[in-house]
Design an enzyme around this catalytic site. Structure first.
Site, PDB file in Angstrom:
ATOM      1  N   GLU A   1       0.787  -1.233   0.000  1.00 32.83           N
ATOM      2  CA  GLU A   1       0.000   0.000   0.000  1.00 32.83           C
ATOM      3  C   GLU A   1       0.824   1.291   0.000  1.00 32.83           C
ATOM      4  OE1 GLU A   1      -2.940  -0.306   3.129  1.00 32.83           O
ATOM      5  OE2 GLU A   1      -4.199  -1.575   1.868  1.00 32.83           O
TER       6      GLU A   1
ATOM      7  N   GLU B   1      -5.666  -7.877  -0.935  1.00 35.74           N
ATOM      8  CA  GLU B   1      -6.255  -7.634   0.383  1.00 35.74           C
ATOM      9  C   GLU B   1      -7.726  -7.262   0.255  1.00 35.74           C
ATOM     10  OE1 GLU B   1      -5.334  -4.456   3.843  1.00 35.74           O
ATOM     11  OE2 GLU B   1      -3.547  -5.487   3.065  1.00 35.74           O
TER      12      GLU B   1
END
Length: 202
Positions: free
Chosen positions: A22, A134
Site C-alpha cells: 500500500e 487484500e
C-alpha cells in the site's frame, strides 16, 4: 533491498514478490519510477518469479484511474516493463463506506463488484492481469452476501485475476472483525471462502 530478497529466494519457484504494501505518499508517476526500478533489480539477478506491482493511493482498485498527482495509476503503470513477462498489478479494496477496512458495515451487497468493475474493464482493454492482495468482511449479513458476490465475480474472470488473499487469518488477530482463524473454523466468512475455493479447483 529487492536484490537481497530476490537472491535469497531465487531457488524457490513458488515465491511471489510484492514490491510494497500500500504505497500512498507518492504521486502515481513517482511511484511508477520506483516500481519499475525495483522490478528490474529483481530481474537482474535472474529471479523470474511472479512480481506484484501495487499502485499508489493504497493500491485501491476503485480509484485506479483517478489522478494522484498529474497521473493515475492506470496511466503511470501501463508501460511497466518486465523482461520476464511475469508480473501483475496488486490491488486492495474493502466493502465499507470509504473502503478503509475499518468498519463492520458494508455499503451494499454489490459494493465489492462495483469496486472491481472499472479496474476489470481497464485490465481487459489493455490485456493486463491483477492480483487482489487484500480484502475482508465482517459477519454482517450484507457483508457476507457482498463477499459471495465478489468471489463469484472474480471466479468468472480468471483471465484477468490471477487470485486473491483474504485479510485476515491469524491467531494474534483475536476477535478482529474480519478474522477467519483458525482456517477450519465454522466462521461464515470462511465458509464462503471455502465454497469458492472448492468451485475453483473442480
Amino acid at each position: 533491498f529487492p536484490v537481497t530478497i530476490a537472491r535469497a529466494y531465487i531457488a524457490h519457484k513458488n515465491i511471489i514478490y510484492g514490491l510494497m504494501n500500500e504505497p500512498h505518499k507518492q504521486t502515481a508517476s513517482d511511484w511508477a519510477k520506483i516500481a519499475q526500478e525495483s522490478l528490474l533489480a529483481i530481474r537482474k539477478v535472474n529471479a523470474n518469479q511472479l512480481v506484484l506491482v501495487p499502485g499508489t493511493g493504497f493500491s485501491a482498485s476503485f480509484s485506479w484511474e483517478n489522478r494522484i498527482g498529474n497521473q493515475s495509476n492506470a496511466e503511470a503503470l501501463i508501460d511497466i516493463q518486465d523482461p520476464a513477462n511475469n508480473f501483475a498489478y496488486e490491488v486492495h479494496f474493502y466493502f465499507d463506506k470509504d473502503s478503509s477496512g475499518t468498519s463492520p458495515v458494508c455499503v451494499s451487497e454489490k459494493i465489492g463488484v462495483d469496486r472491481l468493475t472499472k479496474l476489470s474493464s481497464w485490465l481487459e482493454r489493455n490485456n493486463k492481469k491483477a492480483f487482489i492482495g487484500e480484502f475482508g468482511v465482517s459477519k454482517d449479513s450484507v457483508c457476507l452476501k457482498a463477499l459471495d458476490k465478489v468471489l463469484e465475480y472474480i471466479s468468472n474472470r480468471k483471465t484477468i485475476f490471477l487470485g486473491y488473499t483474504y485479510w485476515a487469518s491469524a491467531a494474534w488477530f483475536g476477535s478482529y472483525m474480519y478474522n477467519v482463524y483458525p482456517a477450519d473454523s465454522d466462521s461464515p466468512q470462511g465458509n464462503i471462502l471455502r465454497k469458492w475455493m472448492l468451485k475453483n479447483t473442480q
